[in-house]
Enzyme design. Structure first.
Site, PDB file in Angstrom:
ATOM      1  N   SER A  59       0.818  -1.229   0.000  1.00 30.65           N
ATOM      2  CA  SER A  59       0.000   0.000   0.000  1.00 30.65           C
ATOM      3  C   SER A  59       0.843   1.266   0.000  1.00 30.65           C
ATOM      4  O   SER A  59       0.315   2.353  -0.149  1.00 30.65           O
ATOM      5  CB  SER A  59      -0.889   0.021   1.239  1.00 30.65           C
ATOM      6  OG  SER A  59      -0.062   0.166   2.396  1.00 30.65           O
ATOM      7  N   ARG A  60       2.134   1.113   0.195  1.00 27.42           N
ATOM      8  CA  ARG A  60       3.081   2.229   0.345  1.00 27.42           C
ATOM      9  C   ARG A  60       2.961   2.908   1.704  1.00 27.42           C
ATOM     10  O   ARG A  60       3.681   3.859   1.982  1.00 27.42           O
ATOM     11  CB  ARG A  60       2.969   3.291  -0.773  1.00 27.42           C
ATOM     12  CG  ARG A  60       3.145   2.712  -2.159  1.00 27.42           C
ATOM     13  CD  ARG A  60       4.494   2.019  -2.248  1.00 27.42           C
ATOM     14  NE  ARG A  60       4.538   1.128  -3.394  1.00 27.42           N
ATOM     15  CZ  ARG A  60       5.176   1.415  -4.525  1.00 27.42           C
ATOM     16  NH1 ARG A  60       5.853   2.524  -4.624  1.00 27.42           N
ATOM     17  NH2 ARG A  60       5.164   0.567  -5.521  1.00 27.42           N
ATOM     18  N   LEU A  61       2.047   2.437   2.526  1.00 23.65           N
ATOM     19  CA  LEU A  61       2.028   2.917   3.916  1.00 23.65           C
ATOM     20  C   LEU A  61       2.936   1.986   4.702  1.00 23.65           C
ATOM     21  O   LEU A  61       2.483   1.063   5.375  1.00 23.65           O
ATOM     22  CB  LEU A  61       0.600   2.931   4.479  1.00 23.65           C
ATOM     23  CG  LEU A  61      -0.309   3.996   3.873  1.00 23.65           C
ATOM     24  CD1 LEU A  61      -1.670   3.990   4.559  1.00 23.65           C
ATOM     25  CD2 LEU A  61       0.301   5.382   3.994  1.00 23.65           C
TER      26      LEU A  61
END
Ligand SMILES: Cc1cc2nc3c(=O)[nH]c(=O)nc-3n(C[C@H](O)[C@H](O)[C@H](O)COP(=O)(O)O)c2cc1C
Length: 214
Positions: free
Chosen positions: A192-194
């Site tokens: 998610s890139r989080l």
């Protein structure tokens, strides 16, 4: 919530929760061991290779890869030439960092602390287990010094091979260092890139941990 974000969250199971670092133990050395074992399990190439960064008295940073040999009594042990560039830098400023990157698992571990030479008897015991060519090489290589040509190194290798026909003693300039950590940080990449980050900080002898923004 926008339609895009709604769809994005649905497609990324990691979006709303901590995964890897959420379950790490509160003891940072157990956490490191867990991730190290997972890296070996995942067949990361050279899982024990890490970047050692030092900083000279003139505040020039230098980085190079070396092998972590072991975690002994919560200290990170590596071996090298005490007279090398890194050895001299550590003599002037013992603060250093180790950095691991395990790309298959999208994980990074940062370790910061103070480095001191280990007891000679521990270096002796490890040196004795090394292959003969590594032992002779430790005598032959004046690590980080200028070399005229390869022949110079080979000539020294041959000379030490002749000098030590049986047991090769440990050169006094070669041995281990122990990094005593003040700070460890675990980074987990997420689809998610989080991404997730958890830092462990030592205050006196107590470790506290906190999450960091990625
Ligand atoms: C995969 C890999 C592992 C290495 N392991 C070590 C090591 O355990 N000890 C060491 O002294 N140098 C090791 N080296 C060489 C160092 O990166 C470096 O070239 C050397 O120690 C000299 O560094 P210095 O001039 O900054 O002191 C390794 C290099 C690579 C690429």
């Amino acid at each position: 919530m926008s339609e895009w974000l709604k769809a994005y969250r649905e497609n990324h199971a990691d979006f709303d929760q901590l995964s890897a670092i959420g379950t790490l133990p509160d003891n940072p050395f157990l956490a490191f061991s867990e991730w190290f074992d997972a890296a070996v399990q995942a067949q990361e190439r050279e899982a024990n290779a890490c970047v050692l960064s030092t900083c000279t008295a003139e505040l020039q940073a230098h980085s190079r890869i070396l092998y972590l040999k072991e975690l002994l009594d919560n200290q990170f042990i590596f071996y090298t030439n005490y007279l090398s560039q890194k050895g001299q830098a550590l003599g002037a400023n013992p603060k250093a960092s180790l950095l691991f990157f395990w790309p298959q698992l999208m994980r990074q571990v940062r370790i910061e602390g103070t480095v001191t030479p280990i007891e000679a008897s521990i270096s002796d015991a490890y040196f004795a287990t090394r292959p003969r060519e590594s032992q002779i090489g430790a005598w032959a290589s004046q690590q980080s010094e200028a070399l005229t040509d390869r022949q110079e190194l080979i000539a020294r290798f041959e000379a030490y091979d002749a000098q030590f026909p049986a047991i090769v003693p440990r050169p006094p300039h070669w041995g281990g260092y122990a990094l005593d950590a003040q700070y460890l940080e675990f980074w987990q990449g997420q689809p998610s890139r989080l991404h997730e980050r958890r830092a462990y900080i030592r205050h006196q002898n107590q470790w506290q941990s906190k999450l960091l923004n990625p």
